[in-house]
Design an enzyme around this catalytic site. Sequence first.
Site, short mmCIF file in Angstrom:
data_model
loop_
_atom_site.label_atom_id
_atom_site.label_comp_id
_atom_site.label_asym_id
_atom_site.label_seq_id
_atom_site.Cartn_x
_atom_site.Cartn_y
_atom_site.Cartn_z
N GLU A 108 5.92 10.21 4.57
CA GLU A 108 4.65 9.84 4.43
C GLU A 108 3.78 10.04 5.76
O GLU A 108 2.65 10.31 5.72
CB GLU A 108 4.62 8.22 4.00
CG GLU A 108 5.28 7.85 2.70
CD GLU A 108 5.32 6.22 2.41
OE1 GLU A 108 4.49 6.06 1.52
OE2 GLU A 108 5.97 5.68 3.16
N LYS A 130 -2.93 4.04 -3.28
CA LYS A 130 -2.38 5.58 -2.76
C LYS A 130 -2.28 6.01 -4.23
O LYS A 130 -1.27 5.39 -5.08
CB LYS A 130 -1.12 5.26 -2.09
CG LYS A 130 -1.14 4.55 -0.82
CD LYS A 130 0.33 4.25 -0.16
CE LYS A 130 1.44 4.92 -0.35
NZ LYS A 130 2.41 4.38 0.41
#
Length: 127
Positions: free
Chosen positions: A21, A98
């Site tokens: 990430e 997200k």
Amino acid sequence: MDRILLNGLTFFGRHGCHPAERELGQKFLVDIELECDLTAAGQSDALADTIDYVAIYDAAREVMEGEPAQLLESLAQRIADFALLDERVLSVWVRIRKPHVALPGPLESLGVEITRERQDLEPDDRE
């Protein structure tokens, strides 16, 4: 009470607990609501009588595109803290999502929502 709404802000950041990430980064969606009294601005039509939503947007962008964080909760708190610096903001609601999360099933998005009110501030932080 009146509200200023900033909806659908889209930023690219490198937040998350997993190394991928932070390496690859991803898109984040942010919504912000500021609760305040907009009576003076409605009557005067003067920018000085309202909350500077450009400053709120810029703060959100700085948080979301800036220093990586592990948790969405931390990012939302940073945005809320900035909004509450303006004494006219009585409360702030921040949602961060997200849309691209690696989970084993279908998912539109994952996110957090927080609400912070002026009275949440420590006594030394008030006026």
